[in-house]
Design an enzyme around this catalytic site. Structure first.
Site, PDB file in Angstrom:
ATOM      1  N   HIS A 157     -17.717  41.732  22.029  1.00 37.70           N
ATOM      2  CA  HIS A 157     -18.220  41.684  20.407  1.00 37.70           C
ATOM      3  C   HIS A 157     -17.810  40.248  19.839  1.00 37.70           C
ATOM      4  O   HIS A 157     -16.863  39.657  20.182  1.00 37.70           O
ATOM      5  CB  HIS A 157     -17.173  42.542  19.811  1.00 37.70           C
ATOM      6  N   CYS A 158     -18.950  39.933  19.537  1.00 41.23           N
ATOM      7  CA  CYS A 158     -19.230  38.403  19.086  1.00 41.23           C
ATOM      8  C   CYS A 158     -19.100  38.404  17.482  1.00 41.23           C
ATOM      9  O   CYS A 158     -20.147  38.923  16.872  1.00 41.23           O
ATOM     10  CB  CYS A 158     -20.306  37.757  19.595  1.00 41.23           C
ATOM     11  N   PRO A 159     -18.166  37.766  16.681  1.00 38.83           N
ATOM     12  CA  PRO A 159     -18.065  37.935  15.266  1.00 38.83           C
ATOM     13  C   PRO A 159     -19.360  37.185  14.924  1.00 38.83           C
ATOM     14  O   PRO A 159     -19.801  37.416  13.564  1.00 38.83           O
ATOM     15  CB  PRO A 159     -16.903  37.626  14.904  1.00 38.83           C
ATOM     16  N   ASN A 163     -21.976  41.631  16.049  1.00 41.48           N
ATOM     17  CA  ASN A 163     -22.540  42.613  16.811  1.00 41.48           C
ATOM     18  C   ASN A 163     -21.953  42.562  18.327  1.00 41.48           C
ATOM     19  O   ASN A 163     -21.226  41.561  18.390  1.00 41.48           O
ATOM     20  CB  ASN A 163     -23.807  42.551  16.781  1.00 41.48           C
TER      21      ASN A 163
END
Length: 300
Positions: A157-159, A163
């Protein structure tokens, strides 16, 4: 040989009695269109995504108004302006697609008795349920605590894109890191050239801003570009390596047992970017067509 804690947990999940479909309520009816844009309402992720866009726009401002417009060479300004703006546009478009594309979310709450019976499982066939979102998970899916969904082939999960990076949007995330790295490198080269030009000429003639303001703006851009270049270049290389080896970041971290068919590195690239190879691989507007690059090939 002792199994790892991750493998033991996986074995528990795969026990038939663990499904307990009676504990799952039927999924709520959909009240919105199936084509509604995917967007995660996470405060931290939204702030990070906005910061990303603001930093790109800041670089755009400094490149155009501090370095290119005051330049005496029209050809230099046109070529570098067209190149930088094209890369910035592609970077932001890739970011938008990575952020607003369903990464491969498994239908929530489908681990009901009716759904399990509709699967018509063969004797000995094993499925397992996510106890957090009450979903029957396909292989290689993992639950994301931020998205609150199980994501197919979840990498992480990439802030910064607010997403998950998964099966359906990994292409856009890779393009985002690549284009950000390219514009960062381009900005660094232009800053270095501009400093050399300003040292040789009068500082008052090489910018529309005052010399102190020009220096501060250029130093901030240099720091931003260097930081983003290192970060995105490393992330781009990590992503390409994971794609070629057909192993997600979570699978590497958990050292999960490989139970899917091994393919060539080139075929693994086609799984993510589309089959066959074409210039659309570089476009964030082209949805990958997997064609013969079948995603689900598991070892029996």
């Amino acid at each position: 040989m002792k199994s790892s804690p991750a493998n033991r947990s996986r074995d528990i999940e795969r026990q038939a009695g663990y499904l307990r479909p009676e504990h799952c309520a039927p999924p709520p009816p959909r009240t919105h269109s199936a084509h509604e844009m995917w967007f995660i309402r996470d405060g931290c992720g939204i702030v990070c995504a906005v910061i990303t866009w603001l930093l790109v726009l800041y670089a755009e401002f400094v490149v155009v108004f501090v370095m290119l417009l005051p330049s005496r060479s029209l050809l230099y300004s046109v070529i570098n302006g067209a190149l930088f703006n094209s890369l910035a546009f592609l970077a932001l478009a890739s970011h938008f697609r990575a952020m607003c594309t369903d990464p491969g979310a498994v239908p929530k709450g489908n681990a009901t008795k009716e759904f399990i019976e509709s699967l018509q499982l063969k004797p000995g066939q094993v499925v397992y349920k996510c106890p957090k979102c009450c979903s029957i998970k396909p292989d290689r899916a993992h639950h994301c605590s931020v998205c609150k969904r199980c994501i197919k082939k979840m990498d992480h999960h990439c802030p910064w894109v607010n997403n998950c990076v998964g099966e359906n949007n990994q292409k856009y995330f890779v393009l985002f890191t690549m284009y950000i790295a390219l514009i960062s490198l381009h900005a660094l080269l232009m800053v270095a050239f501009h400093f050399v030009f300003c040292f040789e000429e009068d500082w008052a003639k090489c910018s529309s801003f005052s010399p102190p303001a020009t220096v501060i703006l250029l130093i901030l851009l240099c720091f931003e570009a260097l930081l983003f270049l290192i970060f995105t270049a490393v992330m781009f290389g990590t992503q390409v390596h994971s794609i070629c080896n057909d192993e997600t970041g979570i699978e590497q971290l958990k050292k999960e047992e490989r139970r899917w068919a091994k393919r060539s590195k080139w075929m693994n690239m086609k799984v993510v970017f589309g089959h066959p190879f074409s210039v659309s691989w570089m476009s964030p507007f082209a949805t990958p067509d997997h064609g013969k690059a079948n995603i689900y090939q598991y070892v029996v």
